[in-house]
Design a protein around this motif. Structure first.
Motif, PDB file in Angstrom:
ATOM      1  N   TYR A 115      42.012  87.221  21.382  1.00  0.00           N
ATOM      2  CA  TYR A 115      41.546  86.141  20.532  1.00  0.00           C
ATOM      3  C   TYR A 115      42.398  84.913  20.790  1.00  0.00           C
ATOM      4  N   GLN A 116      41.898  83.754  20.398  1.00  0.00           N
ATOM      5  CA  GLN A 116      42.587  82.505  20.703  1.00  0.00           C
ATOM      6  C   GLN A 116      43.849  82.328  19.864  1.00  0.00           C
ATOM      7  N   THR A 128      46.809  79.427  25.636  1.00  0.00           N
ATOM      8  CA  THR A 128      45.382  79.668  25.454  1.00  0.00           C
ATOM      9  C   THR A 128      44.708  79.978  26.789  1.00  0.00           C
ATOM     10  N   ASN A 129      45.071  79.242  27.825  1.00  0.00           N
ATOM     11  CA  ASN A 129      44.504  79.516  29.154  1.00  0.00           C
ATOM     12  C   ASN A 129      44.870  80.910  29.635  1.00  0.00           C
ATOM     13  N   ARG A 132      42.830  83.388  27.700  1.00  0.00           N
ATOM     14  CA  ARG A 132      41.438  83.361  28.153  1.00  0.00           C
ATOM     15  C   ARG A 132      41.305  84.102  29.485  1.00  0.00           C
ATOM     16  N   ASP A 133      42.242  83.870  30.387  1.00  0.00           N
ATOM     17  CA  ASP A 133      42.233  84.580  31.680  1.00  0.00           C
ATOM     18  C   ASP A 133      42.389  86.081  31.472  1.00  0.00           C
ATOM     19  N   THR A 135      41.401  87.822  28.875  1.00  0.00           N
ATOM     20  CA  THR A 135      40.127  88.347  28.387  1.00  0.00           C
ATOM     21  C   THR A 135      39.123  88.502  29.531  1.00  0.00           C
ATOM     22  N   SER A 136      39.056  87.513  30.419  1.00  0.00           N
ATOM     23  CA  SER A 136      38.140  87.589  31.571  1.00  0.00           C
ATOM     24  C   SER A 136      38.514  88.756  32.485  1.00  0.00           C
ATOM     25  N   ASN A 151      34.067  91.332  23.609  1.00  0.00           N
ATOM     26  CA  ASN A 151      34.640  89.994  23.673  1.00  0.00           C
ATOM     27  C   ASN A 151      34.678  89.409  22.265  1.00  0.00           C
ATOM     28  N   TRP A 153      36.510  86.660  21.619  1.00  0.00           N
ATOM     29  CA  TRP A 153      37.013  85.297  21.816  1.00  0.00           C
ATOM     30  C   TRP A 153      36.154  84.262  21.086  1.00  0.00           C
ATOM     31  N   ASP A 154      34.844  84.301  21.330  1.00  0.00           N
ATOM     32  CA  ASP A 154      33.958  83.296  20.732  1.00  0.00           C
ATOM     33  C   ASP A 154      33.870  83.450  19.223  1.00  0.00           C
ATOM     34  N   ALA A 157      36.947  82.076  17.546  1.00  0.00           N
ATOM     35  CA  ALA A 157      37.398  80.830  18.174  1.00  0.00           C
ATOM     36  C   ALA A 157      37.761  79.758  17.162  1.00  0.00           C
TER      37      ALA A 157
END
Length: 245
Positions: A115-116, A128-129, A132-133, A135-136, A151, A153-154, A157
């Motif tokens: 999560y963010q 944050t980057n 995010r990486d 999570t991907s 996921n 993340w969204d 968010a």
């Protein structure tokens, strides 16, 4: 069964998991009660935030260093988390039920993305980057290893919930949101489905058949009890949600 402890990084989890498997393999004939560790057949894995917390602390300690140093710190933290997670998922697959050859089904492992972080902290952009990486990368690992992926993340968010003082982990409201998302995913993939009742097949031995019938009757009674208890919990949860409305 919780395989980790508060504050553990992915490396801590991997080390502990290897210890569990080593103890299991060294005592294959020991009863469950005699073993120090028991390994489940289904897993939910969500880790990596503490790796980023360590990277954040290092970045703050070296706050006067050039920008490439901070980028490198978060890159190393992210890379370790990804490599450890790939190794952990491969290790966990040794315990779950194997899939038939060429099966399109997924293993009983749910890999949850990150999560963010809070947008207001220093180095939030790099943190944050990195998350995010992460999570991907977890989503790619889930595809490669044929396991479930969620996921969050969204859905998590926005900043409708706060974080604890490490700026990464959510507070109670955030974890309630996380738990709701994970619970919905587990229900959608039938993760908590109960085993099917056992059926009796005659062995040809009269006394053995009597023993088997008694064993199966007892197992099926326990399954029925577990089924009713699960339905009761679901009804209680629905009642609680309706009362909130």
């Amino acid at each position: 069964q919780n395989m980790a402890a508060a504050g553990w990084t992915t490396s801590d989890i991997l080390g502990h998991l290897e210890k569990c498997y080593k103890q299991r393999d060294e005592t294959p004939d020991a009863s469950d009660s005699a073993k120090s560790y028991k390994i489940a057949k289904k897993f939910v894995y969500h880790a990596g935030g503490n790796n980023m917390r360590v990277a954040l602390i290092l970045s703050l300690l070296y706050n006067k260093s050039p920008l490439p140093v901070h980028i490198l710190i978060f890159h190393v933290g992210k890379t370790i988390a990804i490599d450890d997670t790939r190794a952990i998922i491969k290790k966990l697959k040794e315990s779950v039920s194997p899939l038939p050859p060429n099966s399109k089904d997924l293993h009983d492992i749910l890999l949850v993305g990150g999560y963010q972080t809070h947008p207001a902290i220093s180095y939030a952009y790099y943190l944050t980057n990195a998350l995010r990486d992460l999570t991907s990368a977890y989503e790619q690992i889930a595809k490669e290893e044929s396991v479930h992926f969620l996921n969050v993340w969204d859905a998590m968010a926005d900043d409708s919930f706060g974080r604890v003082n490490d700026f990464i982990h959510p507070n109670q409201a955030g974890f309630e949101m996380w738990g709701s998302l994970v619970g919905a995913k587990l229900r959608s993939i039938d993760f908590h489905s109960l085993p099917k009742p056992r059926t009796f097949t005659p062995t040809g031995n009269y006394y053995r058949d009597i023993q088997l019938r008694l064993e199966i009757a007892r197992e099926n009674m326990l399954l029925k009890k577990a089924e009713y208890e699960a339905k009761l919990r679901e009804l209680e949860a629905r009642k609680a949600r309706l009362l909130e409305i």
